[in-house]
Design a protein around this motif. Sequence first.
Motif, PDB file in Angstrom:
ATOM      1  N   LEU A 288       5.506 -44.675 -41.680  1.00 53.47           N
ATOM      2  CA  LEU A 288       7.040 -43.833 -42.001  1.00 53.47           C
ATOM      3  C   LEU A 288       7.121 -42.439 -41.210  1.00 53.47           C
ATOM      4  O   LEU A 288       8.291 -42.341 -40.778  1.00 53.47           O
ATOM      5  N   PRO A 289       6.155 -41.555 -41.188  1.00 54.10           N
ATOM      6  CA  PRO A 289       6.443 -40.432 -40.311  1.00 54.10           C
ATOM      7  C   PRO A 289       6.962 -40.837 -38.815  1.00 54.10           C
ATOM      8  O   PRO A 289       7.581 -40.071 -38.274  1.00 54.10           O
ATOM      9  N   ASP A 290       6.192 -41.828 -38.344  1.00 58.48           N
ATOM     10  CA  ASP A 290       6.738 -42.174 -36.895  1.00 58.48           C
ATOM     11  C   ASP A 290       8.079 -42.675 -37.113  1.00 58.48           C
ATOM     12  O   ASP A 290       8.927 -42.283 -35.949  1.00 58.48           O
ATOM     13  N   LYS A 291       8.582 -43.460 -38.026  1.00 61.13           N
ATOM     14  CA  LYS A 291       9.902 -43.861 -38.143  1.00 61.13           C
ATOM     15  C   LYS A 291      10.980 -42.975 -38.350  1.00 61.13           C
ATOM     16  O   LYS A 291      12.084 -42.566 -37.697  1.00 61.13           O
ATOM     17  N   LEU A 292      10.505 -41.674 -38.926  1.00 63.72           N
ATOM     18  CA  LEU A 292      11.579 -40.529 -39.426  1.00 63.72           C
ATOM     19  C   LEU A 292      11.400 -39.745 -38.118  1.00 63.72           C
ATOM     20  O   LEU A 292      12.591 -39.156 -37.713  1.00 63.72           O
ATOM     21  N   GLY A 293      10.456 -39.597 -37.395  1.00 66.06           N
ATOM     22  CA  GLY A 293      10.683 -38.868 -36.045  1.00 66.06           C
ATOM     23  C   GLY A 293      11.487 -39.582 -35.079  1.00 66.06           C
ATOM     24  O   GLY A 293      12.390 -39.028 -34.452  1.00 66.06           O
ATOM     25  N   PHE A 294      11.455 -40.930 -35.040  1.00 68.26           N
ATOM     26  CA  PHE A 294      12.119 -41.655 -34.380  1.00 68.26           C
ATOM     27  C   PHE A 294      13.662 -41.592 -34.633  1.00 68.26           C
ATOM     28  O   PHE A 294      14.498 -41.494 -33.754  1.00 68.26           O
ATOM     29  N   TYR A 295      13.796 -41.719 -35.936  1.00 66.73           N
ATOM     30  CA  TYR A 295      15.216 -41.684 -36.631  1.00 66.73           C
ATOM     31  C   TYR A 295      15.792 -40.367 -36.318  1.00 66.73           C
ATOM     32  O   TYR A 295      16.946 -40.381 -35.798  1.00 66.73           O
ATOM     33  N   PHE A 296      15.338 -39.236 -36.579  1.00 67.74           N
ATOM     34  CA  PHE A 296      15.928 -37.867 -36.031  1.00 67.74           C
ATOM     35  C   PHE A 296      16.428 -37.849 -34.533  1.00 67.74           C
ATOM     36  O   PHE A 296      17.061 -37.236 -34.404  1.00 67.74           O
ATOM     37  N   ALA A 297      15.306 -38.334 -33.856  1.00 66.11           N
ATOM     38  CA  ALA A 297      15.720 -38.142 -32.418  1.00 66.11           C
ATOM     39  C   ALA A 297      16.779 -38.885 -31.973  1.00 66.11           C
ATOM     40  O   ALA A 297      17.439 -38.452 -30.944  1.00 66.11           O
ATOM     41  N   LYS A 298      16.928 -39.988 -32.522  1.00 70.46           N
ATOM     42  CA  LYS A 298      17.951 -41.020 -32.080  1.00 70.46           C
ATOM     43  C   LYS A 298      19.315 -40.288 -32.634  1.00 70.46           C
ATOM     44  O   LYS A 298      20.295 -40.356 -31.947  1.00 70.46           O
ATOM     45  N   ILE A 299      19.244 -39.747 -33.994  1.00 71.66           N
ATOM     46  CA  ILE A 299      20.495 -38.932 -34.247  1.00 71.66           C
ATOM     47  C   ILE A 299      20.765 -37.572 -33.347  1.00 71.66           C
ATOM     48  O   ILE A 299      21.897 -37.580 -32.977  1.00 71.66           O
ATOM     49  N   TRP A 300      19.761 -36.993 -32.914  1.00 63.67           N
ATOM     50  CA  TRP A 300      20.197 -35.844 -32.033  1.00 63.67           C
ATOM     51  C   TRP A 300      20.566 -36.583 -30.680  1.00 63.67           C
ATOM     52  O   TRP A 300      21.354 -35.883 -30.016  1.00 63.67           O
TER      53      TRP A 300
END
Length: 568
Positions: A288-300
């Motif tokens: 879950l932390p990995d997916k959250l980091g990926f998620y915000f990186a994609k939004i940026w």
Amino acid sequence: MAATRFRQRYRSVKKDSLKTWIKSGTPWVWMNAGAVSIAVIMTLGLLAVIAVRGLEHFWPADVIVADYQIPGGEPKIMAGEVVQAEQVPRARLAASGLPVNVEGGEFMTRELLKVGNREVYGADFSWVVGEWLSDQRKPTDLVVLERREWGNFYGELLAVKEEGTLVAEGEAAWGELQQRIERIDELHQQIARLEAVDIGRINYGLERLRLKTRKLELDGQLDAAAQAELDAERAQWDAEYKALENELVALHRAFNRDSITMRTMDGQEKELSLGKVVRAYRPNAMSLPDKLGFYFAKIWEFVSDEPREANTEGGIFPAIFGTVLMTIIMAVIVTPFGVIAAVYLREYAKQGVLTRIIRIAVNNLAGVPSIVYGVFGLGFFVYVLGGSLDRIFYPEAAPAPVFGTPGLMWASLTLAILTLPVVIVATEEGLARIPRILREGSLALGATKSETLWKVVLPMASPAMMTGLILAVARAAGEVAPLMLVGVVKLAPSLPLNGNYPYLHLDQKIMHLGFHIYDVGFQSPNVEAARPLVYATALLLVLVIAILNLTAVVIRNHLREKYKALDH
């Protein structure tokens, strides 16, 4: 008899109470409150739908692998992300040509899978019948490659190669792949900076040199000395370009050095250039932390990067920049003209029939369809005004237009004309609310009419001016139809503000969030891939408009508090 009189009196009192309640205005208050509540709920609901459908696109969804068996057909293995699932009548599936047994249940499940691998399967998405999928699994070693071209690739990583030589294979290939992707990202940034900034500066200088040469020819001043000076300057530009070209060739060679071997889940092997890969990840193995980091990186990436894949991948920063810059230029243009017109109509013009006609015309202009302003901007600003500027100031550029073509300046001017009535009406209403006694008191103390206007009237009317500007920004930032004619295009990754003189290039075409939504939603060749970006871009456009409006509201409230004491 007594009971009858009591009932009659009760009805009379009840009827009088109802009339009193209606006359008090309470029902209308409740009706207005209910209407406002419904409007707020609908607005928040719409924003919630847009946010959910847009932002879920950036989440790294799990990838399923399953056996797919069509009755009477050969079994195959499918892998992909489940994008959509719906219940469809069996009769409808049978009518589409699928071998469906219509005697079963009334509905069957139809799922949309994002299967990627466009060069293998021909399309990124595929509809399947959920009941025909079996043995669904989520292998942790399945790799998703996000590429600069051809969409995603799903499969198993076999090997990493450098100039055709095997570097790593098996599980060791995953770590090697991540390191080389980081190297590719650095090289890509260097290449982009070299092409956009350094080589762009040289191309701009060579173009200005060409125009300078042509101007001297037209003026009859291209003598031997001037030609020698131009040749020397051109030789300097060519030498600098040659050095950068050699550096660019070396970077491209290093950029395309590595490759990887992938195997699809149905057993087909493909060798892919690593230079086309943006990132590689294993969604089924991510925490879950990995997916959250990926998620915000994609939004940026979405808000800070340039678009790719016909605007269906990457970011939309050029569209954000173009929208904000055009709105700011529009506000700078429309505010002084709107204020001056309102001041003249309220403070100086003789209040007669002609003034009333002008006010009626201004109010009517506020209701003219925006596309009419676009046609006017194209005909007058671009062809007449822009063509005249080209003939007078840029004859050396002929036949290529400079300002005689749609661009940033004409788009801003067209929006300024479109929103001018709003600013005039709001400012004039603010001027009308200023008590006459303040004007008379200022004049009685010896101030002239112009001093009264500048030091008393306009400062007090400034909140109304900001209200007009807020309304103008809210309308202009969301307009699309007129901009399609006067300066907004599908793709313009180079920004109109850069380091080349005169730094702000008003003749350059721009991207716009509203037009981006239209283009991605209705002109994209890959509809399924573009659909979530329509929602994400729409949400971002609402946020941009809200930020611009909130900034103006803060300024207006500050001005209102500053001059509140003068109202009393």
